[in-house]
Design a protein around this motif. Structure first.
Motif, short mmCIF file in Angstrom:
data_model
loop_
_atom_site.label_atom_id
_atom_site.label_comp_id
_atom_site.label_asym_id
_atom_site.label_seq_id
_atom_site.Cartn_x
_atom_site.Cartn_y
_atom_site.Cartn_z
N VAL A 431 0.84 -1.20 0.00
CA VAL A 431 0.00 0.00 0.00
C VAL A 431 0.88 1.25 0.00
O VAL A 431 0.59 2.24 -0.70
CB VAL A 431 -0.95 -0.01 1.21
N VAL A 432 1.97 1.24 0.77
CA VAL A 432 2.89 2.37 0.83
C VAL A 432 3.51 2.62 -0.54
O VAL A 432 3.61 3.77 -1.00
CB VAL A 432 3.98 2.11 1.88
N ILE A 433 3.94 1.56 -1.21
CA ILE A 433 4.55 1.72 -2.54
C ILE A 433 3.53 2.23 -3.55
O ILE A 433 3.84 3.11 -4.37
CB ILE A 433 5.15 0.37 -3.01
N LYS A 434 2.32 1.72 -3.48
CA LYS A 434 1.26 2.19 -4.38
C LYS A 434 1.01 3.68 -4.19
O LYS A 434 0.86 4.44 -5.17
CB LYS A 434 -0.02 1.39 -4.11
N ASP A 435 0.98 4.12 -2.95
CA ASP A 435 0.78 5.55 -2.65
C ASP A 435 1.98 6.37 -3.12
O ASP A 435 1.81 7.47 -3.67
CB ASP A 435 0.57 5.72 -1.15
N ALA A 436 3.19 5.84 -2.92
CA ALA A 436 4.40 6.55 -3.35
C ALA A 436 4.43 6.70 -4.87
O ALA A 436 4.86 7.74 -5.39
CB ALA A 436 5.64 5.82 -2.87
N ASP A 437 3.99 5.67 -5.57
CA ASP A 437 3.93 5.75 -7.04
C ASP A 437 3.04 6.91 -7.47
O ASP A 437 3.40 7.69 -8.39
CB ASP A 437 3.36 4.45 -7.62
N LYS A 439 2.21 9.62 -5.74
CA LYS A 439 2.80 10.91 -5.38
C LYS A 439 3.95 11.26 -6.33
O LYS A 439 4.12 12.43 -6.72
CB LYS A 439 3.28 10.89 -3.93
N TYR A 440 4.73 10.27 -6.69
CA TYR A 440 5.82 10.53 -7.63
C TYR A 440 5.28 11.00 -8.98
O TYR A 440 5.82 11.94 -9.59
CB TYR A 440 6.66 9.26 -7.82
N ASN A 441 4.20 10.37 -9.42
CA ASN A 441 3.60 10.76 -10.70
C ASN A 441 3.06 12.18 -10.65
O ASN A 441 2.95 12.84 -11.70
CB ASN A 441 2.47 9.79 -11.07
N HIS A 442 2.73 12.67 -9.45
CA HIS A 442 2.25 14.04 -9.29
C HIS A 442 3.37 14.97 -8.80
O HIS A 442 3.09 16.09 -8.36
CB HIS A 442 1.07 14.08 -8.31
N ILE A 491 10.93 -1.57 -3.83
CA ILE A 491 10.99 -0.12 -4.01
C ILE A 491 12.27 0.30 -4.73
O ILE A 491 12.34 1.37 -5.34
CB ILE A 491 10.84 0.62 -2.66
N LYS A 492 13.29 -0.57 -4.69
CA LYS A 492 14.53 -0.27 -5.43
C LYS A 492 14.29 -0.18 -6.93
O LYS A 492 15.07 0.46 -7.65
CB LYS A 492 15.57 -1.36 -5.15
N THR A 493 13.21 -0.81 -7.41
CA THR A 493 12.91 -0.78 -8.85
C THR A 493 12.18 0.49 -9.26
O THR A 493 11.99 0.72 -10.46
CB THR A 493 12.04 -1.99 -9.22
N ARG A 494 11.79 1.32 -8.29
CA ARG A 494 11.04 2.53 -8.60
C ARG A 494 12.00 3.67 -8.95
O ARG A 494 13.11 3.77 -8.39
CB ARG A 494 10.17 2.95 -7.42
N PRO A 495 11.58 4.57 -9.84
CA PRO A 495 12.46 5.66 -10.25
C PRO A 495 12.76 6.65 -9.13
O PRO A 495 13.77 7.35 -9.18
CB PRO A 495 11.68 6.33 -11.38
N TYR A 496 11.91 6.71 -8.12
CA TYR A 496 12.12 7.66 -7.03
C TYR A 496 12.99 7.10 -5.92
O TYR A 496 13.28 7.80 -4.95
CB TYR A 496 10.77 8.12 -6.45
N PHE A 497 13.42 5.84 -6.04
CA PHE A 497 14.19 5.24 -4.95
C PHE A 497 15.49 5.97 -4.68
O PHE A 497 15.90 6.15 -3.54
CB PHE A 497 14.49 3.76 -5.25
#
Length: 648
Positions: A431-437, A439-442, A491-497
């Motif tokens: 859920v945290v990663i989904k929310d972070a995704d 926020k990053y997109n915004h 989360i290491k795979t996310r661009p905001y990591f």
């Protein structure tokens, strides 16, 4: 007076005997459970049972006092009716069940907290949904209830065989005799409840002996009555102006400028860095330091956390401020020493406070509190929602209460496993990663406070994840470590990591009980800051507190910010290691090996603390150290109570 056994009071006397006998049995069971952990002397064992009998007898008188009044006022012509017999037997059986349930609850409570009922039990009574489900998942409740009913029936049968009911219902007890029996009983019960403090059982430094000397029911109502303590009425005081001067001198680090007056408000100058990473703080339920290999554990329970610690800014000598989740939340959001009574998270008038979230908000962040259970529990949603945090939780329903931030419910689609306390750690991290995704997109910076639940009784979690079966503390710790590892790898795979800092810290230890009233070793927790840019692995071996976490992080980020916090940058050359630890009534100040305990009735005990042996040796401390401890607790209480922690 011997005729009382053959009067209408025979049931009352029989109940008192039953209560004292069963209380003796429960005390013995608790003694056996605590024996491996406590070094009892012969005199302490004798004291446990003598004081225990005294408290059990007083509690029995209080419980039966209303029935004694009933026996006094009912004339014989009504007392011998069938309906009175039915009412009496039903009430007797109900009180048997209630007391048996309390005895069972004492054992389960002791297994969790190694204590008689206290404020925690009072708090839990409010949140019946979570507590009942937790008990149901932790214990075979249908069998236990059946067992209690069978025991109650057996006791009733015994009373009947001893002709106690017959003696009571067939006797003729004149009003004069009833007055002789009832008035002393009620007066003694009233006098006991008004004069005898629960703390009267605390006659030594052996915490186990003190707790065993108490009676559970009496302890419960004592805690209910003293849910909040006024520092000025119960604790040692010093001059207010001197107190603030002492605290300001302790907080006077490089780049700090104070505002005038009785305040700790100040401006902190950093390097004016523009480095603003996302921050995800994982607050792990009950993660004692002793579970990690870094602290000597050989069970390999936390392989991932031990690996992360070697790549982080690692606080190897950090202490929690308390023994409950809400106390950890208080420390990690308000950066304040514990004040007597309940955590500020659970207090009235705790809205619009100056929090860690306000510093992040000033830097352009969105603050969010994530909890896998219902945030109504322990007033968490009210506190976070009215102090600038959005809420994401697994609530059963949206309440009418409004918050400054938004509230979003975790849906069934996001849940793979759930128990009484909430969804499993893997689910909340997803859920945290989904929310972070989102926020990053915004293009939104975020500061997340994530509270885990899996490392909590009943210690259940998804199967086939680790090599230990659910149901034990060790397995829950291992699963939590596994879930954190999965979260970081994902989360290491996310661009905001690359621009996200991950903090891992415990809310409190798995157990706070020990031989000493405040067992220092049971407050040590792990804490690490992972993925901080341009910051190599660093071990901070100075003694630190939960309240120092964010001030140290902001120093590493180079931020300028306004502060109302008691926490300090522990990397400053002027930092003098000290920690604050508390139960609901005991407040501890540890500086070096100097330990001071503040207690109600303005009591002050001082010791030298030997960490290697975890012993507290009575010793007279310097006035300077004692005044420092008093000043911090006194000013923290005053600032909150006077509304001076509110946003300006």
């Amino acid at each position: 007076m011997s005729n009382i056994f053959k009067s209408r009071y025979s049931i009352l006397i029989g109940f008192i005997f039953y209560f004292i006998i069963f209380s003796f049995v429960i005390r013995t069971i608790l003694f056996v459970l605590s024996f491996p952990h406590a070094d009892f002397s012969f005199l302490e064992i004798i004291r446990c049972y003598l004081f225990g009998f005294f408290f059990d007898f007083g509690t029995a008188l209080i419980i039966t006092s209303f029935y004694a009044l009933y026996l006094l006022i009912f004339p014989d012509r009504l007392y011998h009716t069938k309906w009175n017999k039915v009412i009496t037997f039903c009430a007797f059986f109900l009180f048997l069940l209630l007391t048996l349930f309390s005895f069972f609850a004492e054992i389960t409570f002791w297994q969790e907290f190694e204590s008689r009922f206290n404020f925690i039990a009072v708090d839990y009574l409010i949140y019946t949904y979570e507590v009942i489900h937790n008990i149901n998942e932790s214990y075979p409740l249908p069998y236990l209830i059946s067992g209690m009913v069978i025991i109650a029936l057996a006791i009733s049968y015994t009373f009947n065989r001893l002709k106690i009911f017959k003696l009571s219902f067939e006797s003729r007890t004149p009003l004069k005799n009833r007055l002789i029996y009832t008035v002393p009983l009620i007066l003694t019960a009233i006098l006991f409840s008004l004069v005898i403090k629960n703390s009267a059982a605390e006659q030594g430094n052996n915490r186990y002996a003190n707790e065993l000397s108490k009676a559970g029911i009496y302890s419960f109502f004592a805690a209910f009555k003293n849910n909040e303590l006024n520092y000025h009425e119960f604790y040692k005081l010093i001059n207010s102006k001197n107190a603030f001067n002492i605290v300001r001198n302790q907080l006077a680090q490089k780049g700090v400028s104070f505002k005038k007056g009785l305040t700790i408000s100040r401006e902190i100058k950093g390097t004016a860095s523009t480095y603003r990473p996302n921050v995800i703080m994982i607050t792990v339920e009950s993660l004692s330091a002793e579970f990690l290999a870094h602290y000597g554990n050989t069970q390999k329970l936390t392989p991932y956390l031990d690996t992360i610690a070697d790549k982080s800014v690692f606080f190897s000598y950090m202490y929690a401020t308390g023994t409950r989740t809400v106390r950890g939340m208080e420390a990690l959001t308000l950066s304040i020493p514990p004040t007597p009574g309940s955590s500020i998270v659970r207090r009235n008038d705790n809205e619009n406070l100056f929090t860690v979230g306000n510093v992040f908000k000033e830097k352009g962040y969105t603050n969010t509190f994530f909890y896998g259970g219902d945030g109504y529990f322990d007033n968490m949603n009210h506190f976070f929602g009215n102090n600038g945090y959005n809420i994401v939780d697994r609530g059963r329903k949206l309440l009418d209460e409004t918050y400054q931030g938004s509230r979003k419910l975790i849906t069934d689609q996001d849940v793979t496993f759930e128990n009484a306390w909430g969804i499993c750690d893997e689910d909340i991290f997803n859920v945290v990663i989904k929310d972070a995704d989102e926020k990053y997109n915004h293009q939104q910076l975020f500061n997340d406070f994530v509270m885990t639940t899996s490392n909590h009784r009943p210690f259940t979690f998804p199967t086939n994840k680790i090599n230990l079966p659910p149901g034990s503390r060790e397995a829950a710790v291992r699963y939590t470590d596994y879930a954190i590892g999965k979260f970081i790898e994902k989360i290491k795979t996310r661009p905001y990591f690359k621009n996200t800092v991950i903090i891992i810290v415990a809310d409190h230890c798995a157990s706070s009980a020990g031989k000493n009233e405040v067992d220092i070793s049971k407050y040590q927790i792990p804490c690490m800051i992972f993925n901080l840019k341009n910051q190599p692995h660093m071990i901070i071996s100075k003694m630190t507190s939960q309240i120092d976490l964010f001030p140290t992080l902001w120093h590493l980020l180079g931020w300028n910010y306004a502060s109302e916090f008691y926490g300090q940058n522990v990397l400053d050359e002027h930092y003098q290691p000290r920690v604050f630890l508390g139960t609901y009534q005991k407040l501890a100040y540890l500086k070096g090996d100097s330990l001071m305990l503040l207690s109600p009735h303005r009591k002050v005990d001082t010791y030298l603390y030997d960490k290697s042996k975890n012993i507290q040796i009575p010793h007279q401390l310097s006035k300077k150290v004692m005044d420092e401890g008093i000043a911090n607790y006194q000013t923290a209480f005053d600032l909150f109570k006077d509304g001076k922690l509110k946003l300006k």
